[in-house]
Design an enzyme around this catalytic site. Sequence first.
Site, mmCIF file in Angstrom:
data_model
loop_
_atom_site.group_PDB
_atom_site.id
_atom_site.type_symbol
_atom_site.label_atom_id
_atom_site.label_comp_id
_atom_site.label_asym_id
_atom_site.label_seq_id
_atom_site.Cartn_x
_atom_site.Cartn_y
_atom_site.Cartn_z
ATOM 1 N N SER A 189 5.863 -30.111 14.879
ATOM 2 C CA SER A 189 6.162 -31.279 14.049
ATOM 3 C C SER A 189 6.334 -32.558 14.851
ATOM 4 O O SER A 189 6.112 -33.641 14.326
ATOM 5 C CB SER A 189 7.407 -31.013 13.204
ATOM 6 O OG SER A 189 8.508 -30.660 14.009
ATOM 7 N N HIS A 217 2.974 -28.975 8.731
ATOM 8 C CA HIS A 217 2.107 -30.123 9.038
ATOM 9 C C HIS A 217 0.626 -29.756 9.063
ATOM 10 O O HIS A 217 -0.217 -30.615 9.305
ATOM 11 C CB HIS A 217 2.528 -30.750 10.367
ATOM 12 C CG HIS A 217 3.943 -31.230 10.329
ATOM 13 N ND1 HIS A 217 4.294 -32.461 9.844
ATOM 14 C CD2 HIS A 217 5.105 -30.599 10.629
ATOM 15 C CE1 HIS A 217 5.617 -32.590 9.888
ATOM 16 N NE2 HIS A 217 6.130 -31.463 10.352
ATOM 17 N N LYS A 248 4.981 -32.751 2.038
ATOM 18 C CA LYS A 248 4.236 -33.491 3.056
ATOM 19 C C LYS A 248 2.828 -33.758 2.513
ATOM 20 O O LYS A 248 2.681 -34.584 1.631
ATOM 21 C CB LYS A 248 4.312 -32.743 4.381
ATOM 22 C CG LYS A 248 5.754 -32.831 4.901
ATOM 23 C CD LYS A 248 6.091 -32.004 6.104
ATOM 24 C CE LYS A 248 7.568 -32.238 6.430
ATOM 25 N NZ LYS A 248 8.138 -31.239 7.305
HETATM 26 C C1 LIG Z 1 9.592 -30.874 7.360
HETATM 27 C C2 LIG Z 1 9.625 -29.541 7.987
HETATM 28 C C3 LIG Z 1 10.363 -28.501 7.420
HETATM 29 C C4 LIG Z 1 11.302 -28.717 6.290
HETATM 30 O O1 LIG Z 1 10.625 -28.837 5.089
HETATM 31 P P1 LIG Z 1 11.335 -29.624 3.917
HETATM 32 O O2 LIG Z 1 10.548 -29.305 2.720
HETATM 33 O O3 LIG Z 1 11.279 -31.061 4.315
HETATM 34 O O4 LIG Z 1 12.745 -29.127 3.852
HETATM 35 C C5 LIG Z 1 10.245 -27.242 7.955
HETATM 36 N N1 LIG Z 1 9.472 -27.029 9.032
HETATM 37 C C6 LIG Z 1 8.784 -28.007 9.626
HETATM 38 C C7 LIG Z 1 7.951 -27.696 10.816
HETATM 39 C C8 LIG Z 1 8.846 -29.300 9.134
HETATM 40 O O5 LIG Z 1 8.207 -30.280 9.746
#
Ligand SMILES: *Cc1c(COP(=O)(O)O)cnc(C)c1O
Length: 405
Positions: A189, A217, A248
């Site tokens: 991330s 991602h 995302k």
């Molecule tokens: C954003 C993210 C999460 C958390 O997901 P949310 O839906 O925002 O709680 C988990 N793992 C990774 C690698 C992330 O980037």
Amino acid sequence: MTAHTLPPLFDRLDAGLAEIDRAHLRRRHRVVSTPCQPHVCADGRDVLAFTSNDYLGLAAHPKVVAALIDGAQRYGAGSGASHLISGHFRAHAELEDALAQFMSPHLVEARALYFCTGYMANLATISALAGKDAEIFSEALNHASLIDGARLSRARTQIYPHGDVDALGALLAASTAETKLIVTDGVFSMDGDIAPLPQLLALAERHNAWLIVDDAHGFGVVGENGRGVFEHFALRSPNLVIIGTLGKAAGVGGAYVAANRRVIEWLVNRARPYIFTTAAAPSQAHALLTSLAIIAGDEGRERRATLQARIAQLRDTLTLRHWRHMASPTGVQPIILGENAAALHAQAGLAEAGLWVPAIRPPTVAPGTSRLRVTLSAAHTEDDIARLAAAINQLDRDWTAHDHD
Ligand SMILES: *Cc1c(COP(=O)(O)O)cnc(C)c1O
């Protein structure tokens, strides 16, 4: 307001916050008053943002927004209960079926489960699959939610160095645990690189381990059809447990776990972060059906191609002397500056130019690797990228480290 004398309990907070300030680590909110898109109004100022993980530009997509409204009209505002009481609506079930179908090329007897957030999906999956007697093999750059899932499980956890398949193999070979879990981000991330999944899967199969991959991602972004790192590497295995987030690239919110149907059945019965929480609004699941259709269809392919063109443009136009662009094939394009103060200085310089790029500091990244975390979206235009590259190149040219000691 009447003045209130606070109890000594607060001394620790005051001292702690002062320490955070001294380390240049204070975090603060900015208030956004427009939809999530490249040009936003933040704290009352119009800025060009490279901040969100809305990689395909679906968060403000008219069809997705219309589906959210349609979902609210059909199902109301809230779910009213947890999934296993009465909060599991037809929209949730339809979304789970669609996700299972979508990810089925990578699984054996696929089933999917929808969660309120990715954080909870990770807590749930790891803590439910790893009993106290399990051993967890966790990649060094894993997201905080994976780390917290391992902590919640109370299983013994071994951390292997970033991308080090040999080190992981040695740890697995030395383990006598009956249940083993390899846990990794699919796309990292904060760095944007992709885990060596074919090698990790081979190890998982050889050592009878689960391979839990959080593709927050990669989902929607990587792979011809947007199925993420699994499609990129053409993986298929019953040992795979896939986690994808839906706030995302999918532009809405929540997350899913997709795996063999027995794994999902286990989570439904054993994962406390799934069981003891109110289901996300059914309108959200309804909107996600539209996001998923876009991701899987021609428009998704076009948006992924646009994103790749923006990534290439940034890579080809940055001319850094002092800082380092970690070019990646994903929407995450970090620029490493090193010190916290340097990252904050660069963030402020970009803000003066009307650009919003977040400085990321420890503990989110390792000390000494503070960075600008540039994220690109298919919604950015060529002009947007040109403005960003010009501003970063200028700051880098003007940078002299001793000014910021
Ligand atoms: C954003 C993210 C999460 C958390 O997901 P949310 O839906 O925002 O709680 C988990 N793992 C990774 C690698 C992330 O980037």
